[in-house]
Enzyme design. Sequence first.
Site, PDB file in Angstrom:
ATOM      1  CD  GLU A  42      -2.854   1.045   2.387  1.00 47.84           C
ATOM      2  OE1 GLU A  42      -3.581   2.078   2.415  1.00 47.84           O
ATOM      3  OE2 GLU A  42      -2.610   0.399   3.170  1.00 47.84           O
ATOM      4  NE  ARG A 269       4.383  -7.923  11.256  1.00 52.80           N
ATOM      5  CZ  ARG A 269       3.901  -6.567  11.115  1.00 52.80           C
ATOM      6  NH1 ARG A 269       2.344  -6.681  11.179  1.00 52.80           N
ATOM      7  NH2 ARG A 269       4.234  -5.459  10.856  1.00 52.80           N
ATOM      8  CE  LYS A 279       2.744   0.566   4.867  1.00 53.03           C
ATOM      9  NZ  LYS A 279       2.516   0.616   3.503  1.00 53.03           N
TER      10      LYS A 279
END
Length: 558
Positions: A42, A269, A279
């Site tokens: 994204e 992850r 983020k």
Amino acid sequence: MNNEDALNSEKNDIRTNFITHIIDEDLASKKHTAVQTRFPPEPNGYLHIGHAKSICLNFGVAEDYNGLCNLRFDDTNPVKEDVEYVDSIKEDVQWLGFKWNGEPRYASDYFDQLYEYAVELIQKGLAYVDELSPDEMREYRGTLTEAGKNSPYRDRSIEENLALFEKMKNGEVAEGKMSLRAKIDMASPFMVMRDPVIYRIKFASHHQTGDKWCIYPMYDFTHCISDAIERITHSLCTLEFQDNRRLYDWVLDNISIERPLPHQYEFSRLNLEGTLTSKRKLLKLVEDKIVDGWNDPRMPTISGLRRRGYTPESLREFCRRIGVTKQDNVVEYSALEACIRDDLNNNAPRAMAVINPVKVVIENLQKDEILTAPNHPNREELGTRQLPFTRELYIDKADFREEANKQYKRLVLGKEVRLRNAYVIKAERVEKDASGQITTIFCSYDPNTLGKNPADGRKVKGVIHWVSVTQSKPAEFRLYDRLFTVANPSAEEDLNAVINPNSLIIKRGFVEPSLANAKPEQGYQFEREGYFCLDSKDGSSDNLVFNLTVSLKESVTF
């Protein structure tokens, strides 16, 4: 094997893991005849070290199986996205050494198709326009132990839903007043299946589509359809999307899209000790000016690591070493440092820099000399450099004591030490200022010790680095440390309270003249100091600014 072959071999060496086993089985059974993956970031921030793992996995798997990997931007939220982030992501992927299939793709490329699939779900009675507010929707959703309840708008007719969705698309409904929801099961044990929102209204200009749309699809609706359109065979996601796979499959099973359908597989992850990989939180560090932008060398972003002096090879090797599993864990930061240390130890040319200088005067040196030193002790192909050996030198303050025990292997008053790539010197006397600080160390040198031990059998154990006072170049040294004082900063409510006050210490000293033309991203081992590189933002031939990439040896900080 030449260097390029070795690099390619290393880049493609994805460790065998459960995903490669699945791919092997799929190819053997002819379920798939080729491998097609995608990397779908994204564009709402810069990529971080966690994304590097996903990049190496998606692109690496495609390369290993002679397949293709798409770069696709998940650009469904124009409020938080920016072309700056798009450009930075492209640059990071390329810098890591990977090439995507064809042109970069965008979820927004498929907005027309996504809209039509949403209409199809409405026509099948599988989606409805809801007027619950976000707070009401949360209340109706239930909890992990209590089922949700149906929205009062859930049983609208197909005709009414089609008409309202058209109004939403035409900008005739205020933002937040309506949304389109999938009609699945409000009693599902999986929260993601309790009639999730698949479209919402946002009156925001999009960086790719401009003002064409005022309704935007949600990630879970967009992602699976984009995968199917692009004929992705193995959709690789992190474990937090494990429950979302049910919605992924539900959407694809209920629309008339080409088969066979893609399948989603989840892996753990990357959780790296002492860093943030949110983020949103990283953006706050930038906005609050705690760091010098997204590419601050203390940031765990790929661009920050790059500016600090990490190499693509070191990040790829790090991702290879940590492997791919389904088990969540926290990787020690020292594991990342070990990869760049190994890389630079093998490949970085050597140089000398004095970070805390004190002057040395060699009183019996009659004439300046030019000495020759290897650029790397084990790699002759890297050549040599010239070192001006002059009457006045700088050494590091920590390398001299007036008195010391036998364990101290550096320069002591009345004793000898070897200068790296030069002669043996002896400290004869010192000069101090009014405060008692040593300003000058007066020495003598043995002219018969260049490249050899003293002829009379004197044993000189210590070796220290140095630079010429008259021929060296002034430089700034940015000594970076961990940004946080705790191993798990993401668990802290107040990040400001755990910022390491010593995460950046600036020193001013001198470097040998060969570094006058240093280039960003070229790592150097400053002998006995650490690995450094020229700062890509502030450094130049007229303003030498060197960033500490990593220390010579592992240090414990948490």
